[in-house]
Scaffold this motif. Structure first.
Motif, mmCIF file in Angstrom:
data_model
loop_
_atom_site.group_PDB
_atom_site.id
_atom_site.type_symbol
_atom_site.label_atom_id
_atom_site.label_comp_id
_atom_site.label_asym_id
_atom_site.label_seq_id
_atom_site.Cartn_x
_atom_site.Cartn_y
_atom_site.Cartn_z
ATOM 1 N N ILE A 1 0.815 -1.219 0.000
ATOM 2 C CA ILE A 1 0.000 0.000 0.000
ATOM 3 C C ILE A 1 0.845 1.264 0.000
ATOM 4 O O ILE A 1 0.453 2.296 -0.554
ATOM 5 N N ASN A 2 2.044 1.207 0.591
ATOM 6 C CA ASN A 2 2.901 2.394 0.615
ATOM 7 C C ASN A 2 3.426 2.734 -0.772
ATOM 8 O O ASN A 2 3.386 3.890 -1.202
ATOM 9 N N LYS A 3 3.892 1.709 -1.488
ATOM 10 C CA LYS A 3 4.364 1.926 -2.856
ATOM 11 C C LYS A 3 3.215 2.362 -3.757
ATOM 12 O O LYS A 3 3.354 3.255 -4.594
ATOM 13 N N LEU A 4 2.064 1.706 -3.587
ATOM 14 C CA LEU A 4 0.906 2.005 -4.425
ATOM 15 C C LEU A 4 0.402 3.424 -4.168
ATOM 16 O O LEU A 4 0.075 4.158 -5.113
ATOM 17 N N ILE B 1 0.057 6.578 -6.832
ATOM 18 C CA ILE B 1 -1.224 7.266 -6.998
ATOM 19 C C ILE B 1 -1.104 8.756 -6.695
ATOM 20 O O ILE B 1 -1.741 9.587 -7.343
ATOM 21 N N GLU B 2 -0.276 9.120 -5.729
ATOM 22 C CA GLU B 2 -0.088 10.531 -5.388
ATOM 23 C C GLU B 2 0.465 11.328 -6.565
ATOM 24 O O GLU B 2 0.226 12.535 -6.669
ATOM 25 N N ASP B 3 1.198 10.653 -7.432
ATOM 26 C CA ASP B 3 1.804 11.322 -8.590
ATOM 27 C C ASP B 3 0.925 11.242 -9.844
ATOM 28 O O ASP B 3 1.354 11.657 -10.922
ATOM 29 N N SER B 4 -0.290 10.700 -9.713
ATOM 30 C CA SER B 4 -1.121 10.405 -10.889
ATOM 31 C C SER B 4 -2.311 11.342 -11.012
ATOM 32 O O SER B 4 -3.021 11.599 -10.035
ATOM 33 N N ASN C 1 -7.278 6.191 -0.833
ATOM 34 C CA ASN C 1 -7.769 6.715 0.445
ATOM 35 C C ASN C 1 -6.629 7.226 1.317
ATOM 36 O O ASN C 1 -6.775 8.236 2.015
ATOM 37 N N THR C 2 -5.485 6.524 1.269
ATOM 38 C CA THR C 2 -4.342 6.925 2.100
ATOM 39 C C THR C 2 -3.442 7.946 1.405
ATOM 40 O O THR C 2 -2.628 8.585 2.067
#
Length: 285
Positions: free
Chosen positions: A39-42, A46-49, A88-89
């Protein structure tokens, strides 16, 4: 540079979408299986997308043993759940999440729009329902969320058509059963353009049938292939043969659904390929 992240980027549709978004100037990141389990890598991806696209899932056209049915289910639901949890995170959330479903969610009693639908109660329909419900959780955390219910995707170099072409080229192609079952399809070029259309029209969300406006039957597909390839189509494939090969999975080929892309058309999307004849001609000639 804006980034699109794609789960399932190595498949036929994923590869086409990757090249398409790159041609529009986006950076495209393929989400790997191991990243879906971290989840940390994912979340960092996602934060950059700007856009997250979910295409992940084991191939539907296969022999459905009990273990394969579990894989069909988990490869869709677990992946979607992981993506939504990571969104969500994520500190910075994507502007758009586009997930996938299939017209197999519908029964075969009539033609279905998104708003006038009767859902089937078989295995495939239930997978689609759970898949969509997981994806729509993203809407609850403030992300614009859309779901494309795919018809059969037709295009050069892969997908369902690649598996159909050889017997037709050899002159031994024909209808499946009596050929009367519905066949909802979409040309790969219309498919990728629908993703662009959805991204550009920020007021759009929810469920969309992603199939050509004028569906056909298996017999209509067979005739179009025979004409484009100039080959006879007199050898029907008996349903019991498909049952022997695919077991319960034969339903995908023998029990088609009719879907109409009402929401896309009403929103102003223009299909390039409106009939099975123009679709097949473009791909095989």
């Amino acid at each position: 540079m804006k980034t699109v992240s794609i789960a399932g980027s190595n498949g036929f549709v994923g590869t086409k979408l990757k090249h398409f978004f790159e041609s529009l100037g986006f950076k495209v990141v393929g989400i790997k299986r191991e990243e879906l389990k971290d989840i940390n890598k994912l979340s960092k991806i996602i934060e950059d997308s700007e856009i997250v696209i979910n295409l992940a899932g084991a191939n539907i056209i296969n022999r459905w043993s009990e273990s394969y049915k579990k894989l069909l289910y988990s490869s869709r639901i677990d992946t979607t759940k992981a993506l939504v949890n990571a969104m969500n995170t994520a500190k910075q959330k994507p502007k758009l999440f586009i997930s996938t479903s299939a017209v197999g969610i519908y029964d075969n009693s009539k033609c279905h729009t998104e708003d006038d639908a009767i859902y089937a109660e078989d295995f495939l329909a239930n997978v689609c329902k759970d898949w969509e419900n997981e994806a729509l959780e993203a809407k609850k955390i403030g992300i614009r969320t859309a779901i494309f219910r795919f018809g059969i995707v037709l295009g050069e170099g892969g997908g369902a058509l690649e598996k159909m072409l050889l017997p037709f080229k050899l002159g031994v192609g024909g209808t499946i059963g009596n050929g009367s079952q519905y066949f909802s399809y979409i040309h790969i070029e219309d498919l990728v353009n629908a993703y662009k259309f959805l991204y550009e029209n920020e007021q759009l969300d929810g469920v969309f049938n992603l199939c050509a406006p004028n569906g056909t039957t298996n017999k209509g597909l067979t005739k179009a292939l025979g004409k484009a390839l100039n080959r006879p189509t007199i050898f029907p494939v008996p349903q019991f043969v498909l049952n022997l090969i695919f077991s319960e999975g034969a339903k995908v080929l023998t029990d088609g659904q009719c879907a109409v892309p009402k929401r896309l058309v009403d929103s102003g999307f223009k299909f390039q390929f409106n009939s099975i004849e123009t679709t097949i001609k473009d791909i095989v000639e």
